[in-house]
Structures are given as structure tokens and as C-alpha cells.
Write an enzyme that holds these catalytic residues in place. Sequence first.
Site, short mmCIF file in Angstrom:
data_model
loop_
_atom_site.label_atom_id
_atom_site.label_comp_id
_atom_site.label_asym_id
_atom_site.label_seq_id
_atom_site.Cartn_x
_atom_site.Cartn_y
_atom_site.Cartn_z
N LYS A 114 0.85 -1.26 -0.17
CA LYS A 114 0.07 -0.01 0.07
C LYS A 114 0.86 1.28 -0.12
O LYS A 114 0.41 2.19 -0.59
CB LYS A 114 -1.02 0.10 1.26
CG LYS A 114 -2.03 -0.89 1.13
CD LYS A 114 -3.20 -0.56 2.05
CE LYS A 114 -4.34 -1.38 1.74
NZ LYS A 114 -5.39 -1.25 2.76
N LYS A 206 -4.70 -9.97 -7.07
CA LYS A 206 -6.13 -10.11 -6.10
C LYS A 206 -7.23 -9.22 -6.67
O LYS A 206 -6.91 -7.99 -7.18
CB LYS A 206 -5.59 -9.52 -4.75
CG LYS A 206 -6.56 -9.74 -3.42
CD LYS A 206 -6.03 -9.60 -2.16
CE LYS A 206 -5.76 -8.25 -2.07
NZ LYS A 206 -5.43 -7.59 -0.91
N LYS A 209 -10.52 -3.59 -4.21
CA LYS A 209 -11.63 -2.29 -4.23
C LYS A 209 -10.97 -1.18 -5.04
O LYS A 209 -11.26 -0.47 -5.53
CB LYS A 209 -11.63 -1.73 -2.68
CG LYS A 209 -12.65 -2.73 -1.99
CD LYS A 209 -12.73 -2.08 -0.62
CE LYS A 209 -13.64 -2.89 0.27
NZ LYS A 209 -13.48 -2.56 1.79
#
Length: 344
Positions: A114, A206, A209
Site C-alpha cells: 500500500k 487479487k 477495491k
Amino acid sequence: MAFKQLVFSGVQPTGNLHLGNYLGAIKRFVELQDRYDCIYCVVDLHAITVWQEPTELPKTIREVAAAFIACGIDPKRHIVFNQSQVAEHAELAWVFNCVARLGWLNRMTQFKEKAGKDRENASVGLYAYPTLMAADILVYRATHVPVGEDQKQHLELSRDVAQKFNNDFGDSIRMHGFGDAFFPLPEPLITGEATRVMSLRDGTKKMSKSDASDQSRINLTDDADAIAQKVKRAKTDPEPLPSEEKGLAARPEADNLVGIFAALAGTTRAGVLKDFGNAQFSTFKAALTELAVEKLSPIAAEMRRLQADPAAIDAILADGSARARTIAGETMKAVKDIVGFVRA
Ligand code: AMP
Ligand code: TRP
């Protein structure tokens, strides 16, 4: 010491709830309700570790709450609430920041992903995220935590925090009459056929969102046409489906679609391949679309109905928060005594 069995899990209100969230987490939350007392949390404190627009956040918080309920979580029998209404999460997280070691947090792969290249510019909260997650679970002394695969490392860290707290404060824990261990070592529940749902555009990534391409995921709010279109365009390979599971090994896109089908239908990959072994993708995708629409449309409709009445959602969250606070408050009192804080 035996701890009372209790389930805790959380979902971040960061928009775009998708099929991975449903199959990897929320669907499992629903199934656990019959066997355990459950606490399900909209983790808004976690969400703000990356920027959230203040005008959007209330909607996303209510959207996750609506998804919990629309999927079948019963907020009367169990607890549904949003994290920021129970201050004890942040309070215990501070104590855990002083228990966890820098070396542990430095190993967290989610932070590395992230934060990306510009790590200096990531928030301190993003780095400390896993100690807050440990606090979420342990402030209720929860024993079981249903999550997707991607949360496994965070769960291990939660166990390490619980273990180190129990060791470091062992004498005090005994002195205050809590036996040999104050916190349980929470167990991850990562089971089923869809613990890691992959992107529809790339079977090695993956489903997420935050993927820039909306075509990469099926959102819980997608209508039948959107679902059909996304499944149709989903990446595949040129071979027909294999008739046995081991034939999926080097075929990430096929494996993903078969896994999604299995999880939606409540069967296994092997079971799906019994019906669709040697089928062309066009046939299989048509069946997958039908199944996905059948399972997801009622959820989307119920979410829309619930979201039309935000005050009703807020009332559910307020009720859940009050009940959560009672449990968390007791834990925090004990933690303060164990650590040696003075309290009146
Ligand atoms: P998050 O959206 O990060 O708050 O995730 C909420 C829950 O969904 C967690 O238990 C995650 O592990 C799970 N989850 C998120 N993405 C996926 C995915 N692609 N496949 C399976 N589970 C997922
Ligand atoms: N970190 C989880 C995620 O991103 C969300 C979460 C926060 C959570 N606190 C938790 C999950 C406690 C389980 C238990 O998906």
C-alpha cells in the site's frame, strides 16, 4: 485458561465492496452466526489510514453496514457497529503499539504494497494498522477471526501481540486474578473455495477495491447486465475446462472462475468440474453469469432498500456500538490494572 468462543471480524469502508469481500469474508460471517456469538465491525479507523473524502465516508460506512445486513447478518442476535464509536479500540491499540516491535511491523507485506515506492509519504497510521487490528480483536478477547487469505499475516501479528502481552505482564495478570493468560491467541478462519478471489482481468492479481479497472471486479452493487458483461470479458485461456482439479494448477484464470463458481454454489472446485469438465468457457461463463446474478441480485436490491433509510442504519450502528462498548470497557479496565495505570 479457556476463553469464551467469540467471532470478530471487520471490513473497511473504502468503497467498491466486491465479490472477494463477499466470498472471502461476509458470506463466511453469515455462516458463523449459528455456531458462535459474533461481532462484525465497519472499521472506519482503518479506512482513514489512506485519505477518505469526509463527504463520502458516511455513505461508505453505511454501505458496508447495509451489506452486512443484506447478506444475512442479524444485528439483533449479534453485534454490528462502526469502530470509531468505540474508543477502546484506539486506546488498546496504543498499549499494543508499546508491545509490538518495529521489526514485526517492518515485515508486513500489506504495508509495503500500500505504501508503494513513496514510503516516506505514507501515514503513520498505515504503518501501525496491524496493532489497531490486534486491538479490534482482542478488546473483545475474540477467539476466531474469519478473513480472506490476504489477512493471514496480520492475524499472525495479532497472535504475537497477545502472546507477548501475556508474557510481559504475566506476573501482573496472575496478581490480578486473570490466570496465566489475559488474551486468547485468536485463530484465523480462512476456509472455503474463495479465500483469495483474483482479478477478472489478471488471474495473478487479487480482486481489489482499489483496482483502477472496474472490469477487474464484480461489485456487490452491480446489476445483472454489468455482471454479465464482466464475466463475458473475464480473461481466460484457449483450452476447455479440465475434468479434474489438478488441471487448474497452471491456469490462474480458469482456477479463479471455477473457484468463484464453487463458492457461489456452495460446492467445491472438484464438484464444479464434474459438471463442467471439458466444457468451453463460453458455456461455463453463461452458467457462472446466471449463478452470480441469482446470488447477488437480491443482495444488491436489499442493500439499496436499506441505504434509502440512513437513519435506520445509524440506529443499528448506535445499538451495536453501545453493546460493543460494554464488553470493550471491561477489557480496558482490566488492561489498565494489568499495565499498572491508576484509575479511580
Ligand atoms: P477489506 O476490503 O480489505 O476491508 O477486506 C475485507 C475482507 O475481505 C477481509 O477479510 C479480506 O481478507 C477479504 N478480502 C478482500 N479482498 C479479497 C479477495 N480478493 N478474495 C478473498 N477475500 C478478500
Ligand atoms: N485489515 C482487515 C482488511 O483490510 C480489516 C480488519 C480490521 C479486520 N480489523 C480487523 C479483520 C479485525 C479482522 C479482524 O481486510
